[in-house]
Write a protein that holds these residues in place. Structure first.
Motif, PDB file in Angstrom:
ATOM      1  N   UNK A  43       0.834  -1.213   0.000  1.00 10.15           N
ATOM      2  CA  UNK A  43       0.000   0.000   0.000  1.00 10.15           C
ATOM      3  C   UNK A  43       0.864   1.257   0.000  1.00 10.15           C
ATOM      4  N   UNK A  44       1.923   1.237   0.835  1.00  2.00           N
ATOM      5  CA  UNK A  44       2.811   2.401   0.916  1.00  2.00           C
ATOM      6  C   UNK A  44       3.542   2.628  -0.400  1.00  2.00           C
ATOM      7  N   UNK A  45       3.959   1.537  -1.068  1.00  2.00           N
ATOM      8  CA  UNK A  45       4.636   1.662  -2.361  1.00  2.00           C
ATOM      9  C   UNK A  45       3.675   2.182  -3.429  1.00  2.00           C
ATOM     10  N   UNK A  46       2.433   1.714  -3.394  1.00  2.00           N
ATOM     11  CA  UNK A  46       1.421   2.174  -4.356  1.00  2.00           C
ATOM     12  C   UNK A  46       1.186   3.681  -4.201  1.00  2.00           C
ATOM     13  N   UNK A  47       1.116   4.151  -2.949  1.00  2.00           N
ATOM     14  CA  UNK A  47       0.921   5.582  -2.698  1.00  2.00           C
ATOM     15  C   UNK A  47       2.164   6.385  -3.109  1.00  2.00           C
ATOM     16  N   UNK A  48       3.359   5.850  -2.832  1.00  2.00           N
ATOM     17  CA  UNK A  48       4.598   6.553  -3.187  1.00  2.00           C
ATOM     18  C   UNK A  48       4.729   6.697  -4.698  1.00  2.00           C
ATOM     19  N   UNK A  49       4.302   5.675  -5.428  1.00  2.44           N
ATOM     20  CA  UNK A  49       4.438   5.677  -6.891  1.00  2.44           C
ATOM     21  C   UNK A  49       3.571   6.748  -7.555  1.00  2.44           C
ATOM     22  N   UNK A  50       2.591   7.272  -6.834  1.00  2.00           N
ATOM     23  CA  UNK A  50       1.732   8.322  -7.400  1.00  2.00           C
ATOM     24  C   UNK A  50       2.498   9.632  -7.591  1.00  2.00           C
ATOM     25  N   UNK A  51       3.658   9.765  -6.953  1.00  2.00           N
ATOM     26  CA  UNK A  51       4.454  10.986  -7.091  1.00  2.00           C
ATOM     27  C   UNK A  51       5.557  10.838  -8.136  1.00  2.00           C
ATOM     28  N   UNK A  52       5.401   9.869  -9.030  1.00  2.00           N
ATOM     29  CA  UNK A  52       6.410   9.611 -10.060  1.00  2.00           C
ATOM     30  C   UNK A  52       6.500  10.763 -11.055  1.00  2.00           C
ATOM     31  N   UNK A  53       7.684  10.880 -11.660  1.00  2.00           N
ATOM     32  CA  UNK A  53       7.898  11.832 -12.743  1.00  2.00           C
ATOM     33  C   UNK A  53       8.310  11.033 -13.979  1.00  2.00           C
ATOM     34  N   UNK A  54       8.448  11.711 -15.109  1.00  2.00           N
ATOM     35  CA  UNK A  54       8.789  11.025 -16.349  1.00  2.00           C
ATOM     36  C   UNK A  54      10.158  10.351 -16.243  1.00  2.00           C
ATOM     37  N   UNK A  55      10.249   9.167 -16.847  1.00  2.00           N
ATOM     38  CA  UNK A  55      11.523   8.447 -16.880  1.00  2.00           C
ATOM     39  C   UNK A  55      11.720   7.488 -15.725  1.00  2.00           C
ATOM     40  N   UNK A  56      10.791   7.456 -14.777  1.00  2.00           N
ATOM     41  CA  UNK A  56      10.923   6.546 -13.632  1.00  2.00           C
ATOM     42  C   UNK A  56      10.159   5.256 -13.926  1.00  2.00           C
ATOM     43  N   UNK A  57      10.760   4.420 -14.759  1.00  2.00           N
ATOM     44  CA  UNK A  57      10.093   3.188 -15.190  1.00  2.00           C
ATOM     45  C   UNK A  57       9.817   2.247 -14.028  1.00  2.00           C
ATOM     46  N   UNK A  58      10.638   2.349 -12.984  1.00  2.00           N
ATOM     47  CA  UNK A  58      10.450   1.459 -11.841  1.00  2.00           C
ATOM     48  C   UNK A  58       9.066   1.648 -11.219  1.00  2.00           C
ATOM     49  N   UNK A  59       8.521   2.858 -11.330  1.00  2.00           N
ATOM     50  CA  UNK A  59       7.201   3.096 -10.740  1.00  2.00           C
ATOM     51  C   UNK A  59       6.078   2.529 -11.613  1.00  2.00           C
ATOM     52  N   UNK A  60       6.291   2.466 -12.919  1.00  2.00           N
ATOM     53  CA  UNK A  60       5.299   1.789 -13.768  1.00  2.00           C
ATOM     54  C   UNK A  60       5.203   0.323 -13.353  1.00  2.00           C
ATOM     55  N   UNK A  61       6.374  -0.281 -13.089  1.00  2.00           N
ATOM     56  CA  UNK A  61       6.406  -1.678 -12.642  1.00  2.00           C
ATOM     57  C   UNK A  61       5.808  -1.804 -11.243  1.00  2.00           C
ATOM     58  N   UNK A  62       6.145  -0.839 -10.376  1.00  2.00           N
ATOM     59  CA  UNK A  62       5.652  -0.884  -8.995  1.00  2.00           C
ATOM     60  C   UNK A  62       4.127  -0.774  -8.955  1.00  2.00           C
ATOM     61  N   UNK A  63       3.576   0.119  -9.775  1.00  2.00           N
ATOM     62  CA  UNK A  63       2.119   0.284  -9.804  1.00  2.00           C
ATOM     63  C   UNK A  63       1.431  -0.989 -10.292  1.00  2.00           C
ATOM     64  N   UNK A  64       1.999  -1.590 -11.323  1.00  2.00           N
ATOM     65  CA  UNK A  64       1.406  -2.841 -11.846  1.00  2.00           C
ATOM     66  C   UNK A  64       1.504  -3.941 -10.792  1.00  2.00           C
ATOM     67  N   UNK A  65       2.671  -4.072 -10.169  1.00  2.00           N
ATOM     68  CA  UNK A  65       2.903  -5.110  -9.163  1.00  2.00           C
ATOM     69  C   UNK A  65       1.963  -4.955  -7.972  1.00  2.00           C
ATOM     70  N   UNK A  66       1.923  -3.750  -7.400  1.00  2.00           N
ATOM     71  CA  UNK A  66       1.121  -3.541  -6.193  1.00  2.00           C
ATOM     72  C   UNK A  66      -0.374  -3.618  -6.495  1.00  2.00           C
ATOM     73  N   UNK A  67      -0.805  -2.990  -7.595  1.00  2.00           N
ATOM     74  CA  UNK A  67      -2.236  -2.991  -7.909  1.00  2.00           C
ATOM     75  C   UNK A  67      -2.729  -4.416  -8.150  1.00  2.00           C
ATOM     76  N   UNK A  68      -1.962  -5.179  -8.938  1.00  2.00           N
ATOM     77  CA  UNK A  68      -2.377  -6.557  -9.275  1.00  2.00           C
ATOM     78  C   UNK A  68      -2.542  -7.398  -8.024  1.00  2.00           C
ATOM     79  N   UNK A  69      -1.542  -7.353  -7.142  1.00  2.00           N
ATOM     80  CA  UNK A  69      -1.588  -8.218  -5.949  1.00  2.00           C
ATOM     81  C   UNK A  69      -2.596  -7.720  -4.921  1.00  2.00           C
TER      82      UNK A  69
END
Length: 467
Positions: A107-133
């Protein structure tokens, strides 16, 4: 309690800051929060803004994600590389580390990923990972009822995109259900409730002042939209737009109904001129507000011409015009001009057509398009963003919706970037007003509902905030 928390571990300090922010009382402690975060940032980051790990043994996923979110929220440039440690040799988030069992951490990672900026591909992966599970856990009822509700609420609308007073109201009720027995935060919860009720009284008073002018403005924007969108003929709309440009009624060219709308615009501007003159701000506010009316009218005229000619613009052409026809630039300049945020510096910044305002306006336009698309197909109407995507890219309706949602996600990256960089040193209170307009769009069009047209569906929010 705040002073006491500063003697504790980093995670305890961060959890306390998070709690008072969630309770909506952090505005009382802005200096203390800034000092605490500045101290943490200086201790725990190296020269290249990479967090140093394992300083006090509390670098679990939840603590690290909370640290990242709070620091970035307050303008500290923290690298997203801090989350690389949670990936495996293949570069994927490591399920074997029991991350999927760490609901609080995900949950904390999903919330943190909302503050992503362009070029932070790790957050695209983090959002998919956290949301799916997390979605799987809620769908399969694998969580307690209270935790299930908390996760569902977060996935439906993360904190960064919520209106903060509504979020505080919800969190207080949720927190009380989770912690029914007395503990060391009961005093803080009671303080937050009292503070919320005191602010309700202030907000009711403010609402009375706001509706005297901004309420009229909202109504006039709807009149203008309906005039161009539904009732006006093209040969009438062109002189009507010219009249707004000159602020002089071209009487013989306008039908009676358009004269009424035009006179309402002029009357409102005269009233705003009087209010800003008393404030001593009219010399730089009104030269911005009047052109904003014309820019809105001109954008609406462009859409009327497209509709008349059965022309479907490119998606980019549509978005450029749609940012103006959303009316957000007019709303913002008027709202900022009527309060104590009206300064010459702020209005000089507005005159530069800031990217963040165009971005927020685009969110409003695209959110509206997705919700109203099917209804608007029932009558002759200008092509929406959905139609433009389908026409230009040969996309299905479902694919077009995904493209618009992806665009909205990129808009939020733009907003985060602009807030972090803030090249014009715009006051945070002004940026908050701009971002809150984007958050309003998220709430008004939440779950594919059109709460702008159906105002009744916003009633429970009004009750929560004011009653």
């Amino acid at each position: 309690m705040f002073i006491s928390s500063n003697r504790q571990s980093r995670s305890e300090i961060l959890n306390f800051i998070e709690l008072i922010q969630r309770f909506g009382v952090s505005y009382h402690f802005e200096q203390e929060i800034e000092e605490a975060l500045a101290k943490i940032q200086s201790i725990y980051t190296s020269n290249n803004n990479i967090l140093i790990m394992h300083q006090d043994g509390d670098d679990d996923l939840h603590s690290l994600a909370l640290l990242f979110r709070l620091l970035r929220q307050h303008g500290y440039p923290i690298s997203s590389d801090v989350f690389e440690r949670f990936k495996d040799d293949k570069g994927e988030f490591n399920i074997n580390q029991n991350l999927t069992k760490d609901v609080k951490g995900m949950l904390a990672l999903y919330e943190a990923a909302q503050l992503e900026v362009h070029g932070e591909n790790i957050f695209d992966e983090a959002l998919h990972f956290t949301y799916t599970h997390l979605k799987s856990l809620t769908d399969n009822n694998q969580l307690s009822p209270i935790l299930n509700a908390q996760v569902s609420h977060c996935l439906n609308q993360p904190l960064h995109k919520r209106l903060l007073r509504l979020a505080a109201r919800h969190y207080m009720s949720s927190y009380q259900r989770q912690h029914p027995s007395p503990n060391h935060t009961i005093m803080l919860l009671n303080f937050a409730k009292l503070d919320f009720n005191m602010l309700q009284k202030l907000h009711r008073k403010e609402l009375g002042n706001i509706t005297k002018l901004v309420g009229k403005l909202a109504a006039i924007i709807v009149f203008l939209d309906d005039t161009y969108d539904v009732y006006g003929k093209l040969e009438e709309l062109e002189p009507f737009t010219e009249a707004i440009h000159r602020f002089k009624c071209l009487i013989k060219y306008l039908p009676e109904c358009m004269k009424v709308v035009f006179e309402a615009v002029v009357e409102l501007c005269s009233e705003m001129e009087m209010v800003t003159a008393k404030q001593g701000t009219s010399t730089f506010v009104m030269p911005h507000v009047k052109p904003a009316f014309f820019n809105l009218a001109n954008a609406c005229l462009m859409e009327a011409e497209w509709c008349h000619e059965h022309y479907v613009p490119s998606y980019e052409e549509y978005k450029d015009n749609g940012a103006a026809s959303s009316a957000f630039p007019l709303l913002l300049s008027s709202f900022l001009g009527l309060g104590n945020l009206a300064t010459k510096v702020v209005f000089e910044w507005l005159a530069t057509d800031p990217k963040i305002i165009r971005t927020v306006s685009t969110i409003g336009r695209l959110k509206d398009d997705m919700v109203t698309h099917k209804f608007e197909q029932e009558r002759e109407h200008v092509a929406s963003g959905v139609d433009c995507c389908m026409n230009q890219f040969g996309a299905s309706e479902e694919e077009a919706y995904k493209m618009l949602n992806d665009d909205i996600k990129n808009c939020w990256k733009d907003i985060n970037e602009q807030c972090l960089n803030n090249p014009h040193n715009v006051p945070k209170s002004v940026l908050d007003c701009v971002i809150n307009l984007a958050r309003t769009s998220e709430v008004v069009y939440e779950n594919q509902q059109d709460r702008f047209t159906d105002g009744e569906s916003l009633k429970h929010y009004v009750v929560q905030l004011l009653l």
